[in-house]
Design an enzyme around this catalytic site. Structure first.
Site, PDB file in Angstrom:
ATOM      1  N   ASP A 283       0.837  -1.201   0.000  1.00 37.83           N
ATOM      2  CA  ASP A 283       0.000   0.000   0.000  1.00 37.83           C
ATOM      3  C   ASP A 283       0.874   1.253   0.000  1.00 37.83           C
ATOM      4  O   ASP A 283       2.036   1.210   0.421  1.00 37.83           O
ATOM      5  CB  ASP A 283      -0.889   0.030   1.251  1.00 37.83           C
TER       6      ASP A 283
HETATM    7  N1  URA Z   1      -1.339  -6.068   3.533  1.00 38.46           N
HETATM    8  C1  URA Z   1      -1.807  -4.800   3.647  1.00 38.46           C
HETATM    9  O1  URA Z   1      -2.858  -4.569   4.224  1.00 38.46           O
HETATM   10  N2  URA Z   1      -1.083  -3.822   3.094  1.00 38.46           N
HETATM   11  C2  URA Z   1       0.093  -4.011   2.466  1.00 38.46           C
HETATM   12  O2  URA Z   1       0.713  -3.058   2.013  1.00 38.46           O
HETATM   13  C3  URA Z   1       0.559  -5.335   2.357  1.00 38.46           C
HETATM   14  C4  URA Z   1      -0.177  -6.346   2.908  1.00 38.46           C
END
Ligand code: URA
Length: 233
Positions: free
Chosen positions: A102
């Site tokens: 993310d």
């Molecule tokens: N899970 C998440 O919620 N965010 C990420 O960036 C990676 C795995």
């Protein structure tokens, strides 16, 4: 491929710097200096500079410590992308992120131009491990760990068994073998908690190099690439 592009890629210099080296007679092809930047590199069996072979690897594998605030994409109209953290000579090699973190997440992101390897590390069938460090809003009790480890409903999907290791009251490692959208955050939400900070510390059998600050990257060595290949056999 033109010789100037070849030399630029291998030496990590710009095309115009490569052309200067070629015109100055610093690049040898099959033992003789070659001064024409536009000749085809493939027509020679050996290209050298200062006596060193210039071998161009077809595939590149980069471990990046993704910083918060950039997106795991090759282009984006709004946000800075992870590709923009790389120099031009690498950006020209067709790299893309194998998987996604993310925008506000940090940690190990693999960038490669090897489509087959990327496909395999992302395939749910291969069950490639991804380990995340998380800081949480609420303390994590043992009964909640047990629920998470068995699998939780994250909205129409029940997660596969995973492993959770408590570090302190409010932080833990979680290792999952799948990669649904916002999976880790949604898993903690499913047990009434909230992820405040998330960093991927290991991926496909490799630990994130602790020497890499957020935004820094390095190429994987042959041993590390072999290790990834073993995890997807
Ligand atoms: N899970 C998440 O919620 N965010 C990420 O960036 C990676 C795995």
């Amino acid at each position: 491929m033109r010789l100037d592009k070849y030399v630029a890629d291998v030496l990590g210099v710009t095309r115009s710097e490569a052309r200067t080296l070629i015109r100055k007679g610093k690049i040898f092809a099959d033992g003789a200096p070659v001064t024409e930047p536009g000749v085809k590199a493939e027509t020679f069996s050996e290209i050298t500079s200062s006596g060193e072979r210039l071998d161009r690897e077809e595939f590149i594998y980069i471990m990046m410590n993704k910083p918060s605030g950039v997106v795991s994409a090759t282009e984006d109209s709004r946000d800075k992308t992870v590709l923009e953290l790389l120099p031009d000579n690498l950006r020209r090699r067709g790299l893309f992120p194998a998987g996604r973190l993310d925008k506000d997440s940090e940690g190990f992101l693999l960038l490669t131009n090897d489509g087959q390897l990327a496909h395999n590390v992302l395939s749910p069938k291969k069950k490639v491990g991804k380990k995340y460090f998380v800081d949480l809003a609420c303390p994590l009790e043992q009964n909640k760990i047990d629920i998470l480890e068995k699998g939780v409903d994250i909205g129409g999907y029940t997660t596969q068994p995973c492993k959770v290791e408590l570090i302190g009251d409010l932080s833990a490692y979680i290792t999952i073998t799948e990669g649904k959208f916002h999976q880790v955050k949604r898993m903690f939400e499913a047990i009434g908690n909230r992820v405040l900070y998330l960093k991927r510390v290991s991926f496909a059998g490799l630990e994130l190099d602790e020497g890499l600050l957020p935004g820094e990257y390095r190429q994987l060595c042959t041993k590390e690439i072999t290790k990834i290949l073993r995890t997807i056999q």
